[in-house]
Design a protein around this motif. Structure first.
Motif, PDB file in Angstrom:
ATOM      1  N   LEU A 143       6.649 -18.864  -7.737  1.00 52.45           N
ATOM      2  CA  LEU A 143       6.504 -20.016  -7.432  1.00 52.45           C
ATOM      3  C   LEU A 143       7.678 -20.904  -7.954  1.00 52.45           C
ATOM      4  CD1 LEU A 143       2.836 -20.430  -8.061  1.00 52.45           C
ATOM      5  CD2 LEU A 143       4.050 -19.941  -5.908  1.00 52.45           C
ATOM      6  N   ARG A 144       8.098 -22.014  -7.541  1.00 57.25           N
ATOM      7  CA  ARG A 144       9.091 -22.836  -7.994  1.00 57.25           C
ATOM      8  C   ARG A 144       8.663 -24.352  -8.181  1.00 57.25           C
ATOM      9  NH1 ARG A 144      13.513 -20.455  -9.921  1.00 57.25           N
ATOM     10  NH2 ARG A 144      14.693 -22.540  -9.875  1.00 57.25           N
TER      11      ARG A 144
ATOM     12  N   ALA B 128       4.472 -15.987 -21.116  1.00 55.70           N
ATOM     13  CA  ALA B 128       3.646 -15.068 -20.100  1.00 55.70           C
ATOM     14  C   ALA B 128       2.225 -14.877 -20.739  1.00 55.70           C
ATOM     15  CB  ALA B 128       4.165 -13.875 -19.825  1.00 55.70           C
ATOM     16  N   GLY B 129       1.161 -14.876 -19.746  1.00 55.69           N
ATOM     17  CA  GLY B 129      -0.109 -14.609 -20.203  1.00 55.69           C
ATOM     18  C   GLY B 129      -1.031 -14.991 -18.951  1.00 55.69           C
ATOM     19  N   PRO B 130      -2.477 -14.973 -19.259  1.00 53.69           N
ATOM     20  CA  PRO B 130      -3.335 -15.311 -18.336  1.00 53.69           C
ATOM     21  C   PRO B 130      -3.513 -16.821 -17.885  1.00 53.69           C
ATOM     22  CG  PRO B 130      -4.452 -14.775 -20.305  1.00 53.69           C
ATOM     23  CD  PRO B 130      -3.015 -14.443 -20.416  1.00 53.69           C
ATOM     24  N   VAL B 131      -3.865 -17.195 -16.770  1.00 47.05           N
ATOM     25  CA  VAL B 131      -3.816 -18.485 -16.199  1.00 47.05           C
ATOM     26  C   VAL B 131      -5.394 -18.963 -16.576  1.00 47.05           C
ATOM     27  CG1 VAL B 131      -4.429 -20.107 -14.500  1.00 47.05           C
ATOM     28  CG2 VAL B 131      -2.279 -18.496 -14.516  1.00 47.05           C
ATOM     29  N   ARG B 132      -5.419 -20.261 -17.287  1.00 51.68           N
ATOM     30  CA  ARG B 132      -6.749 -20.789 -17.505  1.00 51.68           C
ATOM     31  C   ARG B 132      -6.549 -22.287 -17.127  1.00 51.68           C
ATOM     32  NH1 ARG B 132      -8.251 -16.439 -17.720  1.00 51.68           N
ATOM     33  NH2 ARG B 132      -9.506 -15.504 -19.199  1.00 51.68           N
TER      34      ARG B 132
ATOM     35  N   VAL C  29       8.072 -19.586 -11.891  1.00 58.25           N
ATOM     36  CA  VAL C  29       6.928 -18.941 -12.477  1.00 58.25           C
ATOM     37  C   VAL C  29       6.611 -17.989 -11.360  1.00 58.25           C
ATOM     38  CG1 VAL C  29       4.477 -19.108 -12.605  1.00 58.25           C
ATOM     39  CG2 VAL C  29       5.837 -21.284 -12.829  1.00 58.25           C
ATOM     40  N   GLU C  30       6.519 -16.784 -12.043  1.00 53.98           N
ATOM     41  CA  GLU C  30       6.323 -15.340 -11.473  1.00 53.98           C
ATOM     42  C   GLU C  30       4.785 -15.059 -11.666  1.00 53.98           C
ATOM     43  OE1 GLU C  30       8.386 -13.255  -9.816  1.00 53.98           O
ATOM     44  OE2 GLU C  30      10.253 -14.150 -10.500  1.00 53.98           O
ATOM     45  N   THR C  31       4.226 -14.540 -10.446  1.00 53.34           N
ATOM     46  CA  THR C  31       2.573 -14.418 -10.476  1.00 53.34           C
ATOM     47  C   THR C  31       2.465 -12.956 -10.316  1.00 53.34           C
ATOM     48  OG1 THR C  31       2.665 -14.729  -8.118  1.00 53.34           O
ATOM     49  CG2 THR C  31       2.420 -16.568  -9.274  1.00 53.34           C
ATOM     50  N   GLY C  32       1.183 -12.578 -10.629  1.00 51.08           N
ATOM     51  CA  GLY C  32       0.821 -11.353 -10.558  1.00 51.08           C
ATOM     52  C   GLY C  32       1.470 -10.182 -11.294  1.00 51.08           C
ATOM     53  N   ILE C  33       2.080 -10.404 -12.406  1.00 48.62           N
ATOM     54  CA  ILE C  33       2.917  -9.592 -13.209  1.00 48.62           C
ATOM     55  C   ILE C  33       1.875  -8.568 -13.825  1.00 48.62           C
ATOM     56  CG2 ILE C  33       4.749 -11.256 -13.827  1.00 48.62           C
ATOM     57  CD1 ILE C  33       3.587 -11.562 -16.529  1.00 48.62           C
ATOM     58  N   SER C  34       2.373  -7.572 -14.505  1.00 45.08           N
ATOM     59  CA  SER C  34       1.622  -6.615 -15.049  1.00 45.08           C
ATOM     60  C   SER C  34       1.440  -6.875 -16.596  1.00 45.08           C
ATOM     61  CB  SER C  34       2.265  -5.160 -15.315  1.00 45.08           C
ATOM     62  OG  SER C  34       3.424  -4.991 -15.947  1.00 45.08           O
ATOM     63  N   ALA C  35       0.310  -6.266 -17.470  1.00 43.01           N
ATOM     64  CA  ALA C  35       0.245  -6.789 -18.908  1.00 43.01           C
ATOM     65  C   ALA C  35       1.519  -6.348 -19.594  1.00 43.01           C
ATOM     66  CB  ALA C  35      -1.098  -6.107 -19.302  1.00 43.01           C
ATOM     67  N   GLY C  36       2.088  -5.145 -19.245  1.00 44.47           N
ATOM     68  CA  GLY C  36       3.052  -4.813 -20.095  1.00 44.47           C
ATOM     69  C   GLY C  36       4.386  -5.748 -19.780  1.00 44.47           C
TER      70      GLY C  36
END
Length: 544
Positions: free
Chosen positions: A4-5, A15-19, A221-228
């Motif tokens: 997303l831009r 980086a982290g979970p969205v709230r 904004v990069e979405t759906g990334i891994s926890a690592g």
């Protein structure tokens, strides 16, 4: 991974979970009958409660800029015009929550119609509405969630009261669907050092818990990334901040070419210890919320507090930047159909010359007895004649070094002629972008045009730098684009002599400059200038 831009407004990565921000209170159905006296009492109590809460938050704010924003909201809440409008609606049969909503809707429409700075303040009115309505209904205040772990905060927009109280240890980053580069979200995020992206289309479609990473400089904004991946982003950012914190001293390239790193401030309270000076001292805070200009003695004291804190260092004072989309009652300016193109900045002095002359004499008096190197510049200058007239006014007041901001393309195109009458130029890239691309800074649909990597904007900056080199006079950049550590290299390569930004952004830019030679910066600048798009310019500079 989908990207997303938006508009990057506070550099750094996270980086982290969205709230999501807690939703505003829901209005109950309109009652058929009310007791006007009870509704008026409830409204007055709600205003008092909200004003007290905002004042408490202001007193506890970590940053003075945040505190000033909250105190301005208190003035809005207690504004006699607003209070009177709500009471009239109650007399007409509306319950207090509905009267507040209706009255503020009228104010909001006026702000949006004005455009520019006022349009970006519309979100502040929404926040006031929600807080007063919640207080009227006895509901909890809307605000920032507390999930018990660090997160990336997502919202349609963020209110000043929420932004000012954010804990950077918990809120890793901010992403909003609305707002702009000069919105309170952007200003306060930079002050707190929280990476932030605004005007990000699609961000509200992400469910809570979605892992994202954001780049507050690039606006990505990069979405759906891994926890690592998220852990790697945050580990790298912590390491980068540690390295930046260890860097000190003046700005220099790897081969010793000086690029002064200066601070953008609103008062002495914004200063930090490790700055070479001030490249933009915004004086507007002294004037906001007043029906008359601040007394001369008060101005002298405010300016002297900054000058005294920076002995032997440069302080560039911008004269009052107001009018049109930043209205002040005492300027008594008529309404305009397109205020972004109207009477603002230096142009306001045509109709209120005493305001400028008093400010210049106050700056001169404040400089006496201090060793600060005081420079003065005017905003919104369009022609060489305006620049020369302003410089003459400065010298008549006893100020030796006078310059102008380059925010209008006409001034950039005639930078050489402008420099014949002044001592320096300071490029304000936020407004210069807006006017170059005919793209309102508050319009998210045009975010890509406001990217400082746009080659047309870089060309105008280059023209100013070339004119400065020819005249032997310095040219700086004080727009927030200077806070992008990578773009700062391009600016240095163009020949820009100083970069001014939020104090928290200085270490990253200092470190970036120290890792590259001047020749490398010049190659980056040439590559960016030769590109056709902002994306291509950014990529070309990285490859150069």
């Amino acid at each position: 991974m989908p990207e997303l831009r938006g508009i990057g407004v506070s550099p750094g990565s996270a980086a982290g979970p969205v709230r999501r921000l807690a939703p505003p209170p829901a209005l109950p159905p309109r009652p058929a009958v009310i007791r006007a006296a009870d509704e008026k009492a409830a409204f007055r109590a709600a205003v008092a409660s909200v004003a007290t809460d905002l004042t408490r938050r202001a007193d506890a704010a970590r940053d003075e800029a945040a505190a000033e924003v909250l105190r301005a909201q208190v003035l809005m809440a207690e504004d006699e015009t607003l209070v009177g409008a709500v009471l009239e609606l109650v007399d007409a049969g509306a319950a207090a929550p509905h009267a507040v909503t209706d009255a503020l809707a009228v104010h909001r429409a006026a702000f949006e119609a004005a455009g520019g700075y006022l349009a970006e303040r519309a979100g502040d009115l929404d926040d006031l509405r929600d807080r007063i309505v919640a207080a009227c209904l006895g509901l909890p205040m809307p605000g920032v969630p507390d999930p018990g772990h660090p997160f990336v905060l997502v919202a349609r927009d963020l209110a000043p009261a929420d932004t000012a109280g954010l804990d950077p240890a918990t809120v890793l980053g901010l992403v909003t669907a609305e707002g702009g580069p000069t919105s309170h979200t952007a200003i306060l995020a930079r002050a707190l050092g929280i990476p932030a992206v605004v005007r990000c289309a699609g961000i509200l479609d992400l469910p809570d818990g979605t892992l994202v990473s954001l780049d507050g400089a690039a606006g990505a904004v990069e979405t759906g990334i891994s926890a690592g991946t998220a852990g790697g982003v945050n580990t790298a950012e912590v390491a980068a901040r540690t390295r930046r914190a260890a860097s000190t001293g003046p700005g220099r390239t790897a081969d010793g070419h000086p690029v002064a790193l200066l601070a953008n401030i609103g008062s002495a309270k914004d200063l930090t210890g490790d700055v070479e000076g001030v490249g933009l001292f915004r004086t507007e805070l002294l004037y906001l919320g007043r029906t008359a200009p601040p007394p001369r003695a008060e101005q002298v004291a405010a300016y002297r507090s900054v000058f005294a804190a920076l002995p032997g260092r440069r302080v560039v004072v911008r004269t009052l930047d107001a009018g049109a989309d930043k209205p002040l009652p005492f300027l008594r300016l008529a309404g305009e159909p397109n205020p972004a193109l109207g009477i603002r900045g230096l142009r306001a002095a045509r109709q209120a010359p005493d305001v400028l002359s008093t400010q210049l004499s106050a700056i001169a008096e404040a400089a006496e007895g201090t060793s600060a190197d005081v420079w003065v510049m005017a905003p919104m200058v369009a022609t060489p004649a305006e620049a020369a007239d302003f410089a003459a006014s400065c010298r008549s007041a006893g100020l030796r070094t006078a310059g102008v901001m380059i925010e209008v393309p006409a001034a950039a195109l005639r930078a050489g002629a402008v420099l014949r009458g002044v001592d320096f130029l300071s490029v304000g890239t936020n407004d210069l972008s807006q006017y170059t691309f005919a793209a309102d800074r508050t319009c998210g649909d045009l975010a890509e045009l406001l990217d400082p990597w746009q080659p047309a904007l870089i060309s105008l900056i280059a023209a100013c730098a070339t004119a400065g080199a020819g005249a032997g006079k310095p040219v700086g950049v004080c727009g927030e684009s200077a806070a992008d550590p990578h773009f700062a290299l391009v600016l240095a390569g163009l020949g820009i002599a100083s970069l001014s930004m939020a104090p928290r952004s200085i270490p990253a830019v200092r470190q970036s400059l120290a890792a590259h030679t001047l020749d490398e910066c010049r190659r980056m600048a040439e590559a960016a200038l030769a590109a056709d798009t902002a994306k291509a310019a950014r990529a070309a500079a990285r490859r150069a």
